[in-house]
Design a protein around this motif. Structure first.
Motif, PDB file in Angstrom:
ATOM      1  N   VAL A   1     -49.376  27.417 -51.912  1.00 50.97           N
ATOM      2  CA  VAL A   1     -49.360  28.086 -50.602  1.00 50.97           C
ATOM      3  C   VAL A   1     -48.015  27.848 -49.921  1.00 50.97           C
ATOM      4  O   VAL A   1     -47.390  28.787 -49.399  1.00 50.97           O
ATOM      5  CB  VAL A   1     -50.534  27.608 -49.726  1.00 50.97           C
ATOM      6  N   THR A   2     -47.547  26.612 -49.917  1.00 53.70           N
ATOM      7  CA  THR A   2     -46.239  26.322 -49.333  1.00 53.70           C
ATOM      8  C   THR A   2     -45.138  27.054 -50.075  1.00 53.70           C
ATOM      9  O   THR A   2     -44.209  27.604 -49.456  1.00 53.70           O
ATOM     10  CB  THR A   2     -45.969  24.804 -49.340  1.00 53.70           C
ATOM     11  N   GLU A   3     -45.221  27.097 -51.390  1.00 59.87           N
ATOM     12  CA  GLU A   3     -44.211  27.812 -52.177  1.00 59.87           C
ATOM     13  C   GLU A   3     -44.190  29.297 -51.816  1.00 59.87           C
ATOM     14  O   GLU A   3     -43.117  29.900 -51.657  1.00 59.87           O
ATOM     15  CB  GLU A   3     -44.494  27.622 -53.676  1.00 59.87           C
ATOM     16  N   PHE A   4     -45.363  29.888 -51.666  1.00 61.00           N
ATOM     17  CA  PHE A   4     -45.460  31.300 -51.286  1.00 61.00           C
ATOM     18  C   PHE A   4     -44.836  31.533 -49.911  1.00 61.00           C
ATOM     19  O   PHE A   4     -44.058  32.480 -49.715  1.00 61.00           O
ATOM     20  CB  PHE A   4     -46.929  31.733 -51.281  1.00 61.00           C
ATOM     21  N   LEU A   5     -45.161  30.667 -48.959  1.00 59.74           N
ATOM     22  CA  LEU A   5     -44.643  30.834 -47.608  1.00 59.74           C
ATOM     23  C   LEU A   5     -43.128  30.650 -47.560  1.00 59.74           C
ATOM     24  O   LEU A   5     -42.437  31.353 -46.809  1.00 59.74           O
ATOM     25  CB  LEU A   5     -45.330  29.853 -46.662  1.00 59.74           C
ATOM     26  N   LYS A   6     -42.603  29.742 -48.369  1.00 63.25           N
ATOM     27  CA  LYS A   6     -41.154  29.569 -48.422  1.00 63.25           C
ATOM     28  C   LYS A   6     -40.480  30.821 -48.975  1.00 63.25           C
ATOM     29  O   LYS A   6     -39.413  31.235 -48.492  1.00 63.25           O
ATOM     30  CB  LYS A   6     -40.797  28.345 -49.266  1.00 63.25           C
ATOM     31  N   GLU A   7     -41.093  31.436 -49.969  1.00 64.47           N
ATOM     32  CA  GLU A   7     -40.544  32.680 -50.522  1.00 64.47           C
ATOM     33  C   GLU A   7     -40.499  33.783 -49.471  1.00 64.47           C
ATOM     34  O   GLU A   7     -39.616  34.645 -49.500  1.00 64.47           O
ATOM     35  CB  GLU A   7     -41.380  33.132 -51.717  1.00 64.47           C
ATOM     36  N   LYS A   8     -41.432  33.745 -48.539  1.00 60.69           N
ATOM     37  CA  LYS A   8     -41.488  34.744 -47.470  1.00 60.69           C
ATOM     38  C   LYS A   8     -40.657  34.338 -46.251  1.00 60.69           C
ATOM     39  O   LYS A   8     -40.649  35.061 -45.247  1.00 60.69           O
ATOM     40  CB  LYS A   8     -42.943  34.942 -47.023  1.00 60.69           C
ATOM     41  N   ASN A   9     -39.969  33.204 -46.334  1.00 63.72           N
ATOM     42  CA  ASN A   9     -39.238  32.646 -45.189  1.00 63.72           C
ATOM     43  C   ASN A   9     -40.157  32.475 -43.987  1.00 63.72           C
ATOM     44  O   ASN A   9     -39.778  32.720 -42.840  1.00 63.72           O
ATOM     45  CB  ASN A   9     -38.043  33.518 -44.798  1.00 63.72           C
ATOM     46  N   ALA A  10     -41.379  32.051 -44.261  1.00 64.71           N
ATOM     47  CA  ALA A  10     -42.395  31.925 -43.215  1.00 64.71           C
ATOM     48  C   ALA A  10     -42.973  30.523 -43.121  1.00 64.71           C
ATOM     49  O   ALA A  10     -43.865  30.284 -42.304  1.00 64.71           O
ATOM     50  CB  ALA A  10     -43.526  32.918 -43.475  1.00 64.71           C
ATOM     51  N   ASN A  11     -42.479  29.593 -43.936  1.00 68.93           N
ATOM     52  CA  ASN A  11     -43.072  28.256 -43.952  1.00 68.93           C
ATOM     53  C   ASN A  11     -42.750  27.487 -42.684  1.00 68.93           C
ATOM     54  O   ASN A  11     -41.621  27.475 -42.209  1.00 68.93           O
ATOM     55  CB  ASN A  11     -42.560  27.456 -45.151  1.00 68.93           C
TER      56      ASN A  11
END
Length: 226
Positions: free
Chosen positions: A74-84
């Motif tokens: 989940v954190t990896e996904f959010l980082k990819e979206k620049n949303a973490n």
């Protein structure tokens, strides 16, 4: 301080129940959507993507962090979206910053993202050190502070984080949005800090944060039926 009026919407404990965004009347005009954690239940394949899409459909400006029920993907996904937001600081407006810490202290259930109280204290301090100067601070934290009206389970026991409470007492952020303890939705105060737990997303709770003529405010709201 900025003179322009701004709004942000915060909620959490989604647990793959994706109906709340469609029920929030202010969502399309909000300057950002803040998700405090527990997007999924142990993060099965495709789950975080569906949660993301359920929010993005109404507002693409998302800041989110993993809760204790979320795995590292989940954190990896959010980082990819620049949303973490977990262990990060963002400037929402001139002079106004938000910092986030997800996960939780240990639970009886052995959930994927748990840390000790000592680790929680370190995460909070290390993240705050990234904030630099600010006029007003918003804290998005998944675990609720210990010994408040926001961390009681059904038998009345307080199960929130003592480290989160100590951090709030020390730094006094203006607004705190927490979660994790589903049955303790509500509002409380620690010093000058106003603390909110909107409860499970499926039950319709969210926090509307507003900036009007330099004044930062927040209110706990209940979404209408879909």
């Amino acid at each position: 301080m900025p003179e322009n009026n701004m709004t942000w919407i915060a909620f959490g404990d989604i647990h793959q129940s994706n109906g709340l965004p469609a029920r929030i009347p202010e969502i399309k005009n909000a300057d950002a959507i803040i998700v405090t954690g527990d997007l999924t239940n142990h993060s099965p394949e495709g789950a975080v993507e569906k949660v993301w899409d359920s929010i993005y459909t109404f507002n693409p400006r998302i800041l989110a962090q993993a809760g204790n029920m979320d795995r590292s993907n989940v954190t990896e996904f959010l980082k990819e979206k620049n949303a973490n937001l977990h262990c990060e600081v963002r400037e929402l407006a001139p002079g106004i910053k938000i910092m986030g810490v997800g996960c939780s202290i240990p639970t009886p259930f052995g959930t994927p993202s748990e840390v000790t109280e000592e680790e929680m204290a370190s995460l909070l301090e290390e993240t705050h050190s990234l904030a630099g100067d600010y006029e007003k601070l918003i804290l998005a934290v998944h675990d609720s502070p210990h010994g408040t009206s926001l961390d009681k389970i059904s038998n009345g026991m307080h199960v929130g984080s003592r480290s989160v409470r100590s951090f709030i007492e020390k730094y006094q952020p203006e607004i705190v949005v927490s979660g994790h303890i589903h049955e303790s939705s509500g509002e409380d105060v620690l010093g000058k800090s106003r603390i909110f737990n909107p409860g499970m997303a499926a039950e319709g709770g969210y926090v509307l944060i507003t900036l009007e003529n330099g004044n930062l405010d927040a209110v706990l709201k209940q979404a209408g039926s879909s």
